[in-house]
Design an enzyme around this catalytic site. Structure first.
Site, mmCIF file in Angstrom:
data_model
loop_
_atom_site.group_PDB
_atom_site.id
_atom_site.type_symbol
_atom_site.label_atom_id
_atom_site.label_comp_id
_atom_site.label_asym_id
_atom_site.label_seq_id
_atom_site.Cartn_x
_atom_site.Cartn_y
_atom_site.Cartn_z
ATOM 1 N N GLY A 57 1.453 -7.721 3.958
ATOM 2 C CA GLY A 57 1.075 -7.192 2.650
ATOM 3 C C GLY A 57 1.612 -8.078 1.531
ATOM 4 O O GLY A 57 2.795 -8.426 1.542
ATOM 5 N N ASN A 80 9.264 1.799 11.542
ATOM 6 C CA ASN A 80 9.644 0.677 10.681
ATOM 7 C C ASN A 80 9.697 1.113 9.237
ATOM 8 O O ASN A 80 8.920 1.951 8.787
ATOM 9 C CB ASN A 80 8.696 -0.520 10.873
ATOM 10 C CG ASN A 80 7.585 -0.570 9.848
ATOM 11 O OD1 ASN A 80 7.772 -1.045 8.727
ATOM 12 N ND2 ASN A 80 6.422 -0.050 10.215
ATOM 13 N N LEU A 84 7.838 -3.552 2.839
ATOM 14 C CA LEU A 84 6.831 -4.469 2.299
ATOM 15 C C LEU A 84 7.427 -5.775 1.772
ATOM 16 O O LEU A 84 7.001 -6.304 0.748
ATOM 17 C CB LEU A 84 5.971 -3.753 1.248
ATOM 18 C CG LEU A 84 5.220 -2.556 1.835
ATOM 19 C CD1 LEU A 84 4.703 -1.646 0.735
ATOM 20 C CD2 LEU A 84 4.076 -2.985 2.728
ATOM 21 N N CYS A 142 1.397 2.985 -0.651
ATOM 22 C CA CYS A 142 2.662 2.841 -1.397
ATOM 23 C C CYS A 142 2.755 3.917 -2.466
ATOM 24 O O CYS A 142 1.745 4.368 -2.991
ATOM 25 C CB CYS A 142 2.718 1.513 -2.131
ATOM 26 S SG CYS A 142 1.999 0.203 -1.263
HETATM 27 C C1 LIG Z 1 6.718 -3.796 11.225
HETATM 28 C C2 LIG Z 1 5.424 -3.338 10.614
HETATM 29 C C3 LIG Z 1 5.067 -3.792 9.348
HETATM 30 C C4 LIG Z 1 3.869 -3.374 8.757
HETATM 31 N N1 LIG Z 1 3.517 -3.859 7.530
HETATM 32 C C5 LIG Z 1 2.316 -3.503 6.995
HETATM 33 C C6 LIG Z 1 1.894 -4.059 5.740
HETATM 34 O O1 LIG Z 1 2.554 -4.911 5.140
HETATM 35 N N2 LIG Z 1 0.705 -3.619 5.213
HETATM 36 C C7 LIG Z 1 -0.077 -2.703 5.881
HETATM 37 O O2 LIG Z 1 -1.151 -2.349 5.382
HETATM 38 N N3 LIG Z 1 0.285 -2.195 7.084
HETATM 39 C C8 LIG Z 1 1.464 -2.569 7.644
HETATM 40 N N4 LIG Z 1 1.828 -2.062 8.864
HETATM 41 C C9 LIG Z 1 0.937 -1.106 9.563
HETATM 42 C C10 LIG Z 1 0.097 -1.804 10.650
HETATM 43 O O3 LIG Z 1 -0.709 -2.821 10.086
HETATM 44 C C11 LIG Z 1 -0.778 -0.777 11.395
HETATM 45 O O4 LIG Z 1 -1.615 -0.133 10.462
HETATM 46 C C12 LIG Z 1 0.035 0.278 12.130
HETATM 47 O O5 LIG Z 1 1.215 -0.265 12.667
HETATM 48 C C13 LIG Z 1 -0.762 0.981 13.235
HETATM 49 O O6 LIG Z 1 -1.203 0.074 14.231
HETATM 50 P P1 LIG Z 1 -0.344 -0.227 15.599
HETATM 51 O O7 LIG Z 1 -0.020 1.110 16.201
HETATM 52 O O8 LIG Z 1 -1.244 -1.084 16.439
HETATM 53 O O9 LIG Z 1 0.878 -0.952 15.162
HETATM 54 C C14 LIG Z 1 3.028 -2.468 9.464
HETATM 55 C C15 LIG Z 1 3.387 -2.020 10.741
HETATM 56 C C16 LIG Z 1 4.565 -2.445 11.329
HETATM 57 C C17 LIG Z 1 4.916 -1.953 12.713
#
Ligand SMILES: Cc1cc2nc3c(=O)[nH]c(=O)nc-3n(C[C@H](O)[C@H](O)[C@H](O)COP(=O)(O)O)c2cc1C
Length: 316
Positions: A57, A80, A84, A142
C-alpha cells in the site's frame, strides 16, 4: 456455465483472464503487503509467470508503520498490524518502478491508501506520473480521519466519497478493495460500482486479536490486528459470492487461498481473478506454484479455458 473439455494431447489450457481491459496470462495475482514492491521476490519467483502482483500500500508520504510485535501466527492464519509501512508514492516512482518497467510481461498494480479523501487524491496524482502501472487498487480499510476514525470501507457514504474522488483523478482503471468488516458486503460492492469502480477486490483482513494468557498482554502491540490466511477462506468465499451477485463489474477474490483448488472455488463463486497473500509467508514460491498447479488442474479435468469457470457454481 460448463467449461469446455480439452482434447487430450492438444494445446495447453488457456489460463488467461481479463478485467477492466487488462489482460493477464493467468488469474493469480500476489496480494498487497505480502509481496513487497515485487523486486524483493525477483530471486525466488519468476515474476513473469504470475498474472500480476500488487505492490505494498502506497501513501502520499512515507510511513514507518506500527511498533512491534506486529505479526502473530494463529490456527490456520496470521494476525498482522504492520500499520501500512511504506516508502511513499514518490519514492516508489523513483526507486522501484523504473526497475519493474524493465521486467518483461509483468503486470503491476499499485495499492493506494490514505486517511482523508485528499490523501487518496494526491497519492493517485503522484502515481499518474509513472509509467507501467496497470491499475490502482484502492485500500479503503483505513480509518477516515475526516469522519472521526470510521473506516472509509465500512460506511457507504464515505466509500462513495472516496471512490468518486479517486475515479475523478485516476488515469488508470480503479479496483476498489473492500473491507470484510461490514454487515453487507453486497451493499458495499454495489456502492463501489455505482461510484465508478472498474472492479472490486475482496477481502482485506478481518479485525481480530490474540492474547497471551500467561502475561495477560496482547500478542500484537497495536492490540487489534488483521486476520488473514486459510482461517478466513470460507468467509471470504461467501463474501465473494455475495459481491459477485450484487455487481456487474469484475470481482477479484482473495482470503486464504493456498492451492489451485482454492483458486477454482473463488472463480466458481464469481471471481474473475484472485490474489494470494499469506501463503507467500510460509512458502515464498506459493504464487508461482499455484500457477503450475492450476495448469495441471485444468489438464487433469480437461478444462480448455479457465475463465469459463467464473460464476460456474452449480446449485442443482
Ligand atoms: C502482512 C500483511 C500486510 C498487508 N498489507 C496490505 C496493504 O498494504 N494493503 C492492502 O490493501 N492489503 C494488505 N494486506 C491484506 C492482503 O492483501 C489480503 O487482502 C489479505 O491478507 C487476505 O488474503 P490472504 O488470506 O491470502 O492473505 C496485508 C496482509 C498481510 C498479511
Amino acid at each position: 456455465m460448463t467449461a469446455s473439455p480439452a482434447s487430450p494431447g492438444h494445446a495447453p489450457p488457456d489460463l488467461s483472464v481479463s478485467f477492466a481491459d487488462i489482460q493477464l496470462k493467468n488469474p493469480v495475482i500476489a496480494a498487497s503487503g505480502t509481496f513487497g514492491y515485487g523486486v524483493e521476490f525477483e530471486d525466488v519467483v519468476h515474476l513473469g509467470k504470475l498474472g500480476g502482483f500488487v505492490v505494498k500500500g502506497l501513501s502520499r508520504e512515507p510511513m514507518i508503520g506500527n511498533p512491534p510485535p506486529r505479526l502473530w501466527e494463529t490456527a490456520a492464519g496470521m494476525l498482522n498490524a504492520i500499520g501500512l509501512q511504506n516508502i511513499g508514492a514518490r519514492a516508489f516512482l523513483e526507486e522501484k518502478l523504473p526497475h519493474l518497467q524493465q521486467l518483461k510481461s509483468v503486470v503491476v498494480f499499485a495499492n493506494v491508501f490514505g486517511y482523508t479523501r485528499e490523501d487518496y487524491e494526491r497519492t493517485i496524482e503522484i502515481l499518474n506520473e509513472g509509467e507501467g502501472i496497470a491499475a490502482y487498487e484502492l485500500n479503503v480499510s483505513c480509518p477516515n480521519t475526516e469522519h472521526g476514525g470510521l473506516q472509509f470501507g465500512s460506511d457507504p457514504r464515505s466509500l462513495d466519497e472516496v471512490v468518486t474522488t479517486a475515479k475523478r483523478v485516476a488515469r488508470r482503471p480503479l479496483i476498489v478493495k473492500l473491507s470484510p468488516n461490514v454487515t453487507s458486503i453486497a451493499q458495499m460492492a454495489y456502492v463501489a460500482q455505482e461510484s465508478g469502480a472498474d472492479a472490486v477486490s475482496l477481502v482485506n483482513t478481518f479485525v481480530a486479536m490474540a492474547i497471551d494468557a500467561e502475561t495477560r498482554r496482547p500478542r500484537i502491540a497495536n492490540v487489534t490486528a488483521g486476520l488473514s490466511g486459510p482461517a478466513i477462506k470460507p468467509i471470504a468465499l461467501r463474501m465473494v459470492y455475495d459481491a459477485a451477485h450484487a455487481v456487474r463489474i469484475p470481482v477479484i477474490g482473495m482470503g486464504g487461498i493456498s492451492t489451485a483448488a482454492d483458486v477454482v472455488e473463488f472463480m466458481l463463486a464469481g471471481a474473475t481473478a484472485v490474489q494470494i497473500g499469506t501463503a507467500s509467508y510460509w512458502d515464498p514460491c506459493a504464487t508461482e506454484k499455484i500457477v503450475d498447479e492450476l495448469q495441471e488442474w485444468c489438464v487433469a479435468r480437461e478444462v480448455v479455458r479457465l475463465a469459463d469457470l467464473t460464476g460456474g457454481l452449480m446449485l442443482e
